[in-house]
Design an enzyme around this catalytic site. Structure first.
Site, mmCIF file in Angstrom:
data_model
loop_
_atom_site.group_PDB
_atom_site.id
_atom_site.type_symbol
_atom_site.label_atom_id
_atom_site.label_comp_id
_atom_site.label_asym_id
_atom_site.label_seq_id
_atom_site.Cartn_x
_atom_site.Cartn_y
_atom_site.Cartn_z
ATOM 1 C CG HIS A 113 1.130 -5.845 -0.685
ATOM 2 N ND1 HIS A 113 0.494 -5.130 -1.682
ATOM 3 C CD2 HIS A 113 0.620 -5.385 0.491
ATOM 4 C CE1 HIS A 113 -0.344 -4.276 -1.126
ATOM 5 N NE2 HIS A 113 -0.287 -4.412 0.180
ATOM 6 N NE ARG A 223 -1.405 -2.765 2.349
ATOM 7 C CZ ARG A 223 -2.408 -3.445 2.884
ATOM 8 N NH1 ARG A 223 -3.313 -2.800 3.613
ATOM 9 N NH2 ARG A 223 -2.520 -4.747 2.700
#
Length: 302
Positions: A113, A223
């Site tokens: 990310h 996530r």
């Protein structure tokens, strides 16, 4: 243990201080500041700083509409509209800075990310602690037969015990050699930046991670999902609790539209319309591939 005595003392010292401010504060986040929330066997997440709140999202969104529109639409309704229609910049007005302690293999997944600011503990400068992530027996699983990057059934009996022994012994042996290589007793000692290459991926590292709310929610959508790897999912789940106390309107909208919602393709939406009209829709006449049909069925059955 998740926190060293020095870190615990630092947290107590920071939490004992207070200062008046004119900027927006959130009681839930003020209660969280500097506290360490344990994750896995040695990890943690703690809030170092934050900026903005639900009102800051609305303030940014309304800047293009002018003064007085708040009476037309309340803050929660506006935030839900923004989330529903995939607006991003108003959510970027809020930021969160975290201190995270996590295994290196989780960090390598997390760093994918790329929309955050990161500063990681330097193993070139400092010596890493003898702390390794060792899974609980129930999290030792075989390779999934249907997902090349997922887990199947948990290992059992002698196999599970043998794997745990390997993980513990190999971790300790690698760290013993790490200490021996960097030692300067009776030898020059290998540079730390080279010795670290021998350490396993389950050793713990730490970093400061600063991200805006828009990109944080994107991280959490992926996530905190039930299909995410367990070791990163537990961090995301702990962060969800923090975000819920920080921006409750935004987080509720996120739960409804991102975590609890579903995105349908044009083909899938057409199938739903046909079903509502009473037509029998099958994989063969749906126009979908086998994988698409399987995922479509999963959405309808949830």
């Amino acid at each position: 243990m998740p926190l060293s005595p020095e870190q615990s003392a630092e947290i107590e010292a920071l939490r004992s201080q207070s200062a008046q401010t004119l900027r927006a504060t959130v009681p839930g986040m003020e209660a969280h500041l500097y506290k360490a929330f344990p994750v896995l066997d040695h990890g943690f997440v703690r809030v170092i700083d934050y900026m903005g709140d639900d009102a800051a999202i609305c303030q940014a969104a309304r800047v293009s509409y002018g003064k007085g529109t708040k009476s037309v639409q309340n803050d929660e309704g506006l935030i839900r509209y923004l989330m529903r229609h995939w607006h991003s910049t108003p959510f970027e007005m809020c930021e969160l800075k975290l201190h995270v302690k996590l295994p290196v293999f989780v960090a390598r997944q997390w760093i994918r990310h790329r929309t955050a600011n990161v500063n990681e503990y330097s193993a070139r400068y400092s010596i890493l602690d003898r702390e390794f992530y060792i899974p609980a027996p129930e999290h030792l699983a075989a390779q999934s037969e249907v997902n090349n990057q997922g887990r199947g059934q948990a290992l059992e009996g002698e196999e599970a015990a043998r794997v745990l022994d390997y993980l513990k012994a190999d971790s300790m042996r690698a760290y013993d050699h790490y200490e021996e290589m960097i030692s300067t007793e009776g030898q020059q000692g290998l540079a730390r930046e080279l010795a670290r290459m021998n350490l396993p991926a389950n050793i713990y590292t730490q970093w400061y991670w600063k991200v805006d709310l828009h990109n944080l929610l994107h991280f959490l959508r992926l996530r905190a999902d039930s299909h995410a790897q367990y070791e990163i999912r537990v961090y995301a789940e702990e962060m969800c609790k923090i975000v819920a106390d920080w921006v409750p309107f935004a987080f509720k909208a996120f739960e409804d539209y991102r975590m609890g919602g579903a995105t349908l393709s044009a083909t899938a939406l057409d199938c739903v319309r046909r079903m509502l009209a009473g037509e029998s829709v099958t994989k063969e006449n749906s126009g979908m591939s086998a994988g698409e049909w399987r995922e479509f069925q999963a959405v309808l059955s949830e």
